[in-house]
Design an enzyme around this catalytic site. Structure first.
Site: not given
Lengths: 243, 243
Positions: B49, B51, B109, B196
């Site tokens: 998933r 965010d 990422y 994050r």
């Protein structure tokens, strides 16, 4: 005090530059931010209007205020009050007689076309997606035929109100980088829809519907109906204004 | 037929990947487009998933259908049915047992930070605007301290449900290009909010609030409260999934 601002904006959600009641416009957003910061109702004058959906990397405008913070903090305060799709890149105090429209000597525009099968979700707002095969050599030749001083009536919006349609182009270039096609044009002024009508015509040249040598006749015809369709506004960027 | 899709999306207006009633989600948009084209109600399974607000350059997902058009026309039809901020970049028929989540070996990422005074109106959706002075050398050192196999509990969302918090990072790099700062990370898996939370911690290192050599102790502590804040989702891109 006469304030000159250099502005970038994403035109996607705006009904163009010029203020209109009940619509989001770039001029409206600026007026509102300036009033919020200075308490003064001003008139913000741009180098020229941009169409609904058209973007700017460095539009120039000016406005008069009776008093203002220092340029650095004025810019910061205005950017704080503006929506994030409008940014003041530079803010300067200039001579009282500086006039963003009248004093503009040259303007540059870029039109962006994406010719690949899938437009990136990060770029679709900034490209015209055009997937027909395009021949570059005729497009380059047709673009070059527009260089110099011409009457551009054939490329002006039918409803244009300009007194003279004579303009000079200093640059008129098509180039392709992978799937991306760019038309870059610099001139001493542009009629309404002129860049978008040139692009619509160049695309007809690229698909073989129109010959590059026909551009001279097209200019001579001074008839909007002879040129190609108006390319969509989302591919158009006002790149620079020279004074 | 098991269909593997590689998807790019601008996460700005989505409440993340996972379908939720009454909300715009990427999974919901895909389900809807697939049903429109094939008439079949399917389950679309992603590598993981993302965010709300997080973007993807190449998320991978798969779904099963009983019949489908050829890959090229299926992709074209789905892109025609999808909103323009979600694009299918590749569509392939794969082995029946391919599973986008279970078979993922590595994920990359990128986190994007803009440190200059004015964020471009064309980029604000994709950068975290952070204007405090940042020291690069300590940030680079702190990022490097995360390489290899560690228990990342300190960087996991407090509410995480993962059985094990042990992950291996193969790349963990900070670099700056002008005003743009990028954190690039590749690992065999990531906990919820892990990237994050790492970025929020690295920013504390960059501003001098935290020392780079403290990262080892932070990992050992296995305590979310010891790490920095969660950096905003808009700067985060899922770049690649390797199988």
């Amino acid at each position: 005090m006469n304030i000159k601002i250099t502005i970038a904006y994403d035109g996607t959600r705006f009904s163009g530059w010029q203020i209109q009641p009940g619509r989001d416009t770039v001029q409206g957003a600026l007026l509102c931010a300036i009033q919020k910061i200075t308490g003064q109702k001003v008139d913000v004058l741009a180098s020229g209007r941009t169409d609904a959906g058209t973007h700017a990397l460095a539009q120039v405008a000016n406005f008069h205020v009776t008093s203002a913070p220092t340029p650095a903090s004025f810019r910061r305060a205005l950017n704080g009050a503006l929506p994030r799709d409008v940014r003041i890149r530079r803010l300067e105090i200039v001579d009282e007689d500086f006039h963003a429209r009248r004093d503009a000597l040259r303007k540059s525009y870029r039109y962006q076309i994406y010719t690949g099968p899938v437009v990136s979700p990060f770029e679709y707002r900034y490209y015209y997606h055009f997937t027909y095969d395009l021949e570059m050599a005729p497009m380059i030749e047709a673009a070059r035929a527009l260089l110099g001083e011409h009457d551009f009536t054939s490329f002006a919006a039918a409803a244009t109100t300009a007194k003279s349609a004579v303009r000079t182009l200093y640059r008129s270039e098509v180039r392709k980088v992978g799937y991306r096609l760019f038309y870059q044009v610099e001139g001493n002024g542009f009629l309404q829809h002129m860049v978008r009508n040139i692009v619509g015509t160049l695309l007809e040249v690229g698909t073989g519907k129109r010959k590059p040598y026909s551009m001279a006749n097209l200019l001579k015809a001074r008839d909007r109906r002879m040129a190609g369709p108006t390319a969509p506004s989302q591919g158009l960027f006002l790149v620079r204004v020279k004074y």
